[in-house]
Enzyme design. Structure first.
Site, short mmCIF file in Angstrom:
data_model
loop_
_atom_site.label_atom_id
_atom_site.label_comp_id
_atom_site.label_asym_id
_atom_site.label_seq_id
_atom_site.Cartn_x
_atom_site.Cartn_y
_atom_site.Cartn_z
N TYR B 294 0.75 -1.25 0.18
CA TYR B 294 0.14 0.20 0.10
C TYR B 294 1.07 1.26 -0.09
O TYR B 294 1.72 1.66 0.79
CB TYR B 294 -0.89 0.15 1.20
CG TYR B 294 -2.13 0.76 1.17
CD1 TYR B 294 -3.26 0.42 0.49
CD2 TYR B 294 -1.92 2.10 1.51
CE1 TYR B 294 -4.54 1.12 0.61
CE2 TYR B 294 -2.99 3.08 1.42
CZ TYR B 294 -4.41 2.67 1.00
OH TYR B 294 -5.34 3.47 0.93
N TYR B 344 -5.79 5.65 -7.25
CA TYR B 344 -5.90 5.42 -5.69
C TYR B 344 -7.24 5.04 -5.40
O TYR B 344 -8.08 5.99 -5.53
CB TYR B 344 -5.50 6.78 -5.23
CG TYR B 344 -5.79 6.61 -3.47
CD1 TYR B 344 -4.83 5.93 -2.64
CD2 TYR B 344 -6.77 7.33 -2.84
CE1 TYR B 344 -5.11 5.77 -1.43
CE2 TYR B 344 -7.04 7.19 -1.59
CZ TYR B 344 -6.03 6.49 -0.92
OH TYR B 344 -6.23 6.34 0.64
#
Ligand SMILES: [Zn+2]
Lengths: 142, 391
Positions: B294, B344
């Site tokens: 991440y 994102y």
């Protein structure tokens, strides 16, 4: 040089676990919780002692002396209520608790992890916020 | 103890990633779910479970309504926003393994650029009732700590202090990921190269984070369909097995960030989560063919490489400098371009990339990829999965 925030700084919310901190700051004292059972200090304030789980606590004033554990300088987007980049400090107080606050009156480019800081207070209408600065003696020598 | 695979991913769907979708978040969710079902060769009537994460605006019953489901037997959310992405697969897998649901869609859809921007200041303190969230935020907002970048930056600064990591070290991973994105037509930054000089001259956001250390703000939606392994093998796509699925919170987490933890130079929650992944799957970092870590912020990728055991503490800058995260490196990382350069979608586009890699259909394909690890956001309540090729 960093300046203190101006109008529009977000005000804290307080509940029965935390109100003492802001009440103390209003009197220009820096205070944290002390567990009544095992005497451990803690911050941020909360309902129970993570060490012994006691719900009983008292208020303990601390020296306001500490060191800079880490920091950031928030450039963008600007922090509400700050008239320039916010110098956000993670301060380890000498009593062994950690506190998030600001460093004021210092050039952010000269901040050094581990350097000494001391508390100061910024007053607003109806509330006061603890801040940190380089110790006065050191500033005088500079 | 190694667990047998409890579920498999059989379908993936994704919208485009943009800065202004021009469509509602619920429509993005529906598009992604419908595409994922078509990919799997399944019909909405096969679905009895829906899982998303906190911060998603699309309620499970609303998605069920527009998918036309008659009944939903399992619906739930993981905590922690972007930390909880892979955790949705943990919930879905447990629901399938325990018979609470047979086929579950995990989804995340957002207009995070054109509607509500995570990167903008959150005031959220004393102007409201003293809810737990407002009180928690009161140790941050009055001090200017009002954006995700500000919350996590002190951890990255401390990491630099402890291990000598530099802004250039963070930039090198951003450059690696941009190169992946430049080969990925789905990436928002598909046609925009990035050099280390570009990174170093980009404006400071929250010291030490520069603009190109920060994930994008994107509009889009991604969905994955999971079902039981015995059902999966009869479907259209080669199933991707969930070999491990775990969650993690480290010591002294407080609100969004772990600022009161003794050691901020370690992604402790990733270690809590990763140790479970290796134990469940019976695999280790050396067995992974790629990693999707991440990347809310580029230094988080380095710190997760360390916390997961791909290298020792403080060694990730060297690993990246030696090309270790590139396609022919020891652990190709964020091969879609990641959230810095593809889009994102709170980690869900990374889950989709891992599935493509294990099907052998990725644009930056790791040759023979058999195992992948995917993580949620570090320095916050997190989660992760180990996925495996089955065919
Ligand atoms: Zn105690």
């Amino acid at each position: 040089m960093t300046k203190a925030p101006t109008a529009g700084r977000p005000r804290p919310a307080a509940n029965p676990d935390t109100r003492f901190f802001w009440d103390a700051a209003f009197e220009r004292r820096l205070a944290v919780q002390r567990c009544s059972a095992c005497r451990a200090l803690r911050h941020p304030p909360g309902p129970a002692c993570p060490e012994c789980h006691s719900l009983d606590w008292e208020v303990s004033d601390v020296s306001g002396r500490g060191t800079l554990y880490s920091y950031t300088v928030l450039h963008h987007p600007p922090a509400p209520g700050f008239d320039g980049p916010a110098v956000i400090a993670v301060v380890d107080l000498e009593e062994g608790v950690r506190m998030v606050s600001n460093v004021v009156g210092a050039d952010p480019a000269t901040l050094t992890i581990g350097e000494a800081l001391e508390v100061c207070f910024e007053e607003y209408v109806g509330w006061t916020v603890p801040q940190f600065r380089r110790p006065a003696a050191r500033e005088a020598v500079r | 103890m190694t667990h047998p695979p409890s579920a498999a991913i059989v379908g993936v769907g994704s919208t485009e990633f943009s800065k202004a979708s021009g469509r509602s978040e619920l429509r993005l969710a529906l598009e992604a779910c419908t595409l994922a079902l078509a990919d799997a060769g399944l019909d909405p009537s096969d679905v009895d479970g829906l899982v998303t994460m906190t911060m998603d605006d699309n309620d499970e019953p609303a998605v069920a309504h527009y998918l036309g489901l008659d009944a939903l037997t399992f619906f739930a959310r993981t905590a922690g926003g972007g930390g909880g992405g892979p955790g949705t697969l943990a919930l879905a897998s447990m629901a399938i393994a325990t018979g609470r649901a047979r086929t579950v869609i995990c989804y995340r859809a957002m207009n995070e650029r054109s509607q509500g921007r995570f990167g903008q200041p959150s005031r959220y303190a004393g102007d409201r009732a003293a809810t737990a969230a407002a009180v928690t935020m009161s140790w941050a907002a009055p001090f200017g700590m009002v954006t995700p970048a500000a919350f996590f930056a002190p951890s990255f600064r401390r990491y630099m202090h402890e291990y000598g990591a530099t802004s250039e070290d963070f930039g090198r991973q951003a450059v690696v990921q941009r190169a992946y994105a430049n080969k990925n037509p789905q990436a928002f930054f598909h046609d925009r190269p990035l050099t280390l000089d570009d990174h170093q001259s980009s404006r400071m956001i929250a010291d030490p984070l520069r603009l190109f250390d920060c994930c994008q703000e994107s509009d889009g939606g991604v969905a994955l369909v999971l079902t039981a392994p015995d059902h999966a093998k009869d479907l259209r796509q080669p199933p991707v097995a969930v070999l491990g699925a775990a969650m993690g919170v480290g010591p002294r987490q407080y609100g969004v960030a772990p600022l009161y933890r003794d050691d901020l130079a370690v992604a402790a929650e990733t270690r809590v989560m990763g140790d479970q992944l290796w134990a469940q799957s019976g695999l280790g970092p050396g067995d992974m063919d790629l990693a999707i870590l991440y990347d809310h912020f580029s230094p988080a990728v380095l710190m997760q490489l360390e916390a997961l055991g791909f290298c020792g503490l403080g060694e990730a800058p060297g690993l990246v400098r030696d090309g270790g995260t590139e396609i022919d490196g020891v652990i190709p990382t964020n091969t879609n371009g990641g959230q810095l350069s593809e889009g994102y979608i709170h980690g869900f586009n990374g889950l989709a990339e891992a599935v493509r890699q294990l099907r052998g259909t990725a644009v930056n394909q790791v040759t023979g990829a058999a195992h992948a690890v995917v993580t949620g956001g570090s320095h916050a309540p997190t989660s992760g999965v180990v996925l495996g090729r089955t065919a």
